[in-house]
Design a protein around this motif. Sequence first.
Motif, PDB file in Angstrom:
ATOM      1  N   PHE A  27       0.824  -1.207   0.000  1.00 58.86           N
ATOM      2  CA  PHE A  27       0.000   0.000   0.000  1.00 58.86           C
ATOM      3  C   PHE A  27       0.863   1.265   0.000  1.00 58.86           C
ATOM      4  N   THR A  28       1.851   1.308   0.868  1.00 58.26           N
ATOM      5  CA  THR A  28       2.635   2.522   1.015  1.00 58.26           C
ATOM      6  C   THR A  28       3.567   2.770  -0.160  1.00 58.26           C
ATOM      7  N   SER A  29       3.862   1.730  -0.942  1.00 58.51           N
ATOM      8  CA  SER A  29       4.796   1.914  -2.045  1.00 58.51           C
ATOM      9  C   SER A  29       4.102   2.420  -3.305  1.00 58.51           C
ATOM     10  N   ARG A  30       2.766   2.447  -3.291  1.00 60.82           N
ATOM     11  CA  ARG A  30       2.026   2.885  -4.465  1.00 60.82           C
ATOM     12  C   ARG A  30       1.818   4.400  -4.405  1.00 60.82           C
ATOM     13  N   THR A  31       2.688   5.134  -5.080  1.00 60.39           N
ATOM     14  CA  THR A  31       2.582   6.583  -5.149  1.00 60.39           C
ATOM     15  C   THR A  31       2.109   6.974  -6.539  1.00 60.39           C
ATOM     16  N   ALA A  32       1.039   7.755  -6.588  1.00 53.32           N
ATOM     17  CA  ALA A  32       0.475   8.143  -7.882  1.00 53.32           C
ATOM     18  C   ALA A  32       1.460   9.015  -8.649  1.00 53.32           C
ATOM     19  N   VAL A  33       1.704   8.671  -9.904  1.00 57.17           N
ATOM     20  CA  VAL A  33       2.545   9.475 -10.789  1.00 57.17           C
ATOM     21  C   VAL A  33       1.610  10.328 -11.640  1.00 57.17           C
ATOM     22  N   LEU A  34       1.529  11.626 -11.312  1.00 56.02           N
ATOM     23  CA  LEU A  34       0.578  12.505 -11.979  1.00 56.02           C
ATOM     24  C   LEU A  34       1.170  13.075 -13.265  1.00 56.02           C
ATOM     25  N   THR A  35       0.309  13.212 -14.243  1.00 50.24           N
ATOM     26  CA  THR A  35       0.686  13.749 -15.540  1.00 50.24           C
ATOM     27  C   THR A  35      -0.074  15.044 -15.794  1.00 50.24           C
ATOM     28  N   MET A  36       0.627  16.059 -16.307  1.00 45.54           N
ATOM     29  CA  MET A  36      -0.038  17.286 -16.720  1.00 45.54           C
ATOM     30  C   MET A  36      -0.212  17.260 -18.234  1.00 45.54           C
ATOM     31  N   LYS A  37      -1.423  17.562 -18.663  1.00 43.92           N
ATOM     32  CA  LYS A  37      -1.733  17.651 -20.084  1.00 43.92           C
ATOM     33  C   LYS A  37      -2.159  19.083 -20.385  1.00 43.92           C
ATOM     34  N   VAL A  38      -1.409  19.752 -21.247  1.00 42.91           N
ATOM     35  CA  VAL A  38      -1.680  21.138 -21.608  1.00 42.91           C
ATOM     36  C   VAL A  38      -2.118  21.169 -23.071  1.00 42.91           C
ATOM     37  N   THR A  39      -3.347  21.641 -23.309  1.00 46.64           N
ATOM     38  CA  THR A  39      -3.873  21.729 -24.664  1.00 46.64           C
ATOM     39  C   THR A  39      -3.989  23.197 -25.043  1.00 46.64           C
ATOM     40  N   LEU A  40      -3.179  23.628 -26.001  1.00 47.79           N
ATOM     41  CA  LEU A  40      -3.164  25.015 -26.447  1.00 47.79           C
ATOM     42  C   LEU A  40      -3.856  25.113 -27.806  1.00 47.79           C
ATOM     43  N   THR A  41      -4.781  26.049 -27.906  1.00 47.29           N
ATOM     44  CA  THR A  41      -5.471  26.285 -29.162  1.00 47.29           C
ATOM     45  C   THR A  41      -5.131  27.690 -29.660  1.00 47.29           C
ATOM     46  N   PHE A  42      -4.815  27.797 -30.942  1.00 43.23           N
ATOM     47  CA  PHE A  42      -4.368  29.059 -31.534  1.00 43.23           C
ATOM     48  C   PHE A  42      -5.332  29.513 -32.629  1.00 43.23           C
ATOM     49  N   GLU A  43      -5.183  30.749 -33.032  1.00 45.97           N
ATOM     50  CA  GLU A  43      -6.048  31.314 -34.065  1.00 45.97           C
ATOM     51  C   GLU A  43      -5.720  30.769 -35.454  1.00 45.97           C
ATOM     52  N   GLY A  44      -4.503  30.277 -35.637  1.00 44.66           N
ATOM     53  CA  GLY A  44      -4.084  29.699 -36.907  1.00 44.66           C
ATOM     54  C   GLY A  44      -3.367  28.381 -36.659  1.00 44.66           C
ATOM     55  N   PRO A  45      -2.937  27.699 -37.722  1.00 45.92           N
ATOM     56  CA  PRO A  45      -2.268  26.404 -37.572  1.00 45.92           C
ATOM     57  C   PRO A  45      -0.961  26.512 -36.784  1.00 45.92           C
ATOM     58  N   VAL A  46      -0.749  25.547 -35.907  1.00 43.56           N
ATOM     59  CA  VAL A  46       0.515  25.465 -35.168  1.00 43.56           C
ATOM     60  C   VAL A  46       1.646  25.240 -36.168  1.00 43.56           C
ATOM     61  N   ASP A  47       2.727  26.015 -36.033  1.00 44.29           N
ATOM     62  CA  ASP A  47       3.836  25.929 -36.980  1.00 44.29           C
ATOM     63  C   ASP A  47       5.155  25.964 -36.217  1.00 44.29           C
ATOM     64  N   ILE A  48       5.665  24.781 -35.911  1.00 47.04           N
ATOM     65  CA  ILE A  48       6.920  24.666 -35.160  1.00 47.04           C
ATOM     66  C   ILE A  48       8.090  25.238 -35.954  1.00 47.04           C
ATOM     67  N   ASN A  49       8.008  25.231 -37.274  1.00 43.00           N
ATOM     68  CA  ASN A  49       9.099  25.737 -38.093  1.00 43.00           C
ATOM     69  C   ASN A  49       9.190  27.262 -38.087  1.00 43.00           C
ATOM     70  N   GLN A  50       8.113  27.919 -37.690  1.00 42.86           N
ATOM     71  CA  GLN A  50       8.107  29.378 -37.682  1.00 42.86           C
ATOM     72  C   GLN A  50       8.125  29.969 -36.276  1.00 42.86           C
ATOM     73  N   PHE A  51       7.503  29.244 -35.327  1.00 43.63           N
ATOM     74  CA  PHE A  51       7.335  29.793 -33.983  1.00 43.63           C
ATOM     75  C   PHE A  51       7.977  28.909 -32.918  1.00 43.63           C
ATOM     76  N   ASN A  52       8.414  29.553 -31.836  1.00 49.39           N
ATOM     77  CA  ASN A  52       8.765  28.856 -30.607  1.00 49.39           C
ATOM     78  C   ASN A  52       7.552  28.911 -29.685  1.00 49.39           C
ATOM     79  N   TYR A  53       7.201  27.757 -29.091  1.00 49.02           N
ATOM     80  CA  TYR A  53       6.097  27.688 -28.143  1.00 49.02           C
ATOM     81  C   TYR A  53       6.675  27.407 -26.757  1.00 49.02           C
ATOM     82  N   LEU A  54       6.322  28.232 -25.777  1.00 47.28           N
ATOM     83  CA  LEU A  54       6.930  28.167 -24.450  1.00 47.28           C
ATOM     84  C   LEU A  54       5.889  27.915 -23.365  1.00 47.28           C
ATOM     85  N   LEU A  55       6.216  27.028 -22.437  1.00 43.50           N
ATOM     86  CA  LEU A  55       5.510  26.906 -21.164  1.00 43.50           C
ATOM     87  C   LEU A  55       6.482  27.339 -20.087  1.00 43.50           C
ATOM     88  N   ILE A  56       6.106  28.329 -19.295  1.00 42.73           N
ATOM     89  CA  ILE A  56       6.999  28.916 -18.297  1.00 42.73           C
ATOM     90  C   ILE A  56       6.418  28.671 -16.909  1.00 42.73           C
TER      91      ILE A  56
END
Length: 246
Positions: A27-56
């Motif tokens: 029981f004590t060895s079972r520690t939940a490993v939490l995951t963060m999921k960040v969904t970003l929506t933009f006004e135009g298509p995501v373009d990794i070749n043109q833009f840097n996207y940052l989470l700070i």
Amino acid sequence: MQLKNACKLAIYALAIAIFNTGCARTFTSRTAVLTMKVTLTFEGPVDINQFNYLLIFSQKLGITLPPNTAPFPYFPTPGRSFSTDYLSINYPGLSQYYINYYSTWSDYMIFAPNTRAVYKSGGTAFIAPTENINGTEVVATQNFSFSPTSGFSPAMEINGNTLTITFQIQQLKPDIAFIYMQVATVERDVNINMINFDAGEFRDRLPAPIGISIEQNNDQTIPDSVNTALSNKKGSDIRSCRIQIL
């Protein structure tokens, strides 16, 4: 007969103790490993070749970024290459970046060409590297670039105007209950002086940092209702940010 019964009781008690010890250990060895999921929506298509996207990130309130209105500043970020010539011609140096921005960040993620990286300050803020020039301490530009944190590559998925990022929270900050996050976008190669460098011009951010409780099933969405970035609706203009703790 009494001795035989006593032995049976002793064996029974020992078996129960072993069983309970095993269950407790399991029981004590079972520690939940939490995951963060960040969904970003933009006004135009995501373009990794043109833009840097940052989470700070920061564990303190007060993550700061430039305004998302013109004139857009040149915006290098710690650990990444930038044009020292362009900076020296147009800006007084790196010190104001540390004072105004980097000192409020503890860590950040960047998503760019061939890059899904995490840069960590090693504390609560990025501290400016310095050097002594003619008896004066100045921010050292040659020590600005450094490698991202090894062994940590967040997952990234692009689907039209949506960028989804997932990562294990303990890999970013172990044993935390609350964290602040900001989102930012930077456009590279805006003019010839910026080509072949990681840095570009600042474009957009959320209206304010998001406070996130690190608890399972937390689900919150922040619309960017005051977006004043570029009017031609590029993949740098943030429409909304959804955060889920899984």
